[in-house]
Write a protein that holds these residues in place. Structure first.
Motif: not given
Length: 211
Positions: A83-85, A91-92, A96-97, A103-104
């Motif tokens: 769930n955290v992932i 955010t992760l 990583l830049g 990201i989406l």
């Protein structure tokens, strides 16, 4: 809009209303077939009602070991970190830049992998083929390996400019998700949902002897 539930009506002693609701739902049946299926359903519900447990205390006294197994499995699944992932994967990716729409896009790939792996696992009846206990072992063991892989990749490439290395970090997130969806997501739900609610209340399935 929705018809009454014949099962609920039978459990509350309203057989005539249940039969009318059942006739409405099963409009494809008529005559003897309709009456036979309704009577079979009624007998099954009355049997389940006669053996069900009236309180959690009674269930605990009779099925303590089974309840403990179900609670441990569900708790361990929640503590796996999936769930955290899922919630903080964007955010992760940012750390990583990765920026902008990428990201989406990566989050969309993550969700697509979840759906596809789960669908294939169900369609292939992976749970029936492997059994719950081996699948739990495979799931927890695989997640441990996945975490180690992700930690190593993040350690070596997380703060670097190596785009290929960062790709392996993201791959670790996807692998972790694939292992979870193909193992714990199936086996833990089977244990807690089917076992706890059906077995604890009706006592018709023995978890320890179901492959």
């Amino acid at each position: 809009i929705l018809p009454d539930s014949p099962r609920w009506l039978i459990r509350h002693g309203r057989d005539e209303d249940a039969k009318a609701a059942f006739s409405q739902i099963r409009g494809d049946l008529s005559g003897a077939e309709l009456h036979k299926e309704f009577d079979d359903m009624r007998e099954q519900i009355l049997y389940e009602k006669s053996i069900e447990l009236s309180s959690f205390k009674e269930a605990w006294e009779k099925y303590r070991k089974r309840i403990i197994i179900a609670v441990i499995v569900q708790t361990a699944t929640s503590l796996s970190g999936i769930n955290v992932i899922g919630y903080y994967q964007t955010t992760l990716y940012k750390q990583l830049g990765i920026q902008g729409q990428n990201i989406l896009l990566l989050a969309g790939v993550y969700g697509t992998i979840s759906a596809l792996v789960n669908l294939v696992s169900v369609r292939r009846r992976l749970l029936d083929y492997m059994g719950r206990y081996p699948m739990l072992l495979y799931g927890f063991g695989g997640l441990c390996v996945g975490l180690i892989y992700s930690a190593l990749m993040t350690h070596f490439f997380g703060a670097s400019d190596n785009k290929v290395g960062k790709g392996f970090v993201i791959l670790g997130i996807y692998i972790y998700n694939m292992i979870y969806c193909s193992s714990l997501l199936l086996s833990s739900q089977s244990v807690t949902d089917c076992f706890f609610w059906h077995d604890v209340l009706y006592g018709s399935i023995d978890l320890l002897h179901v492959p």
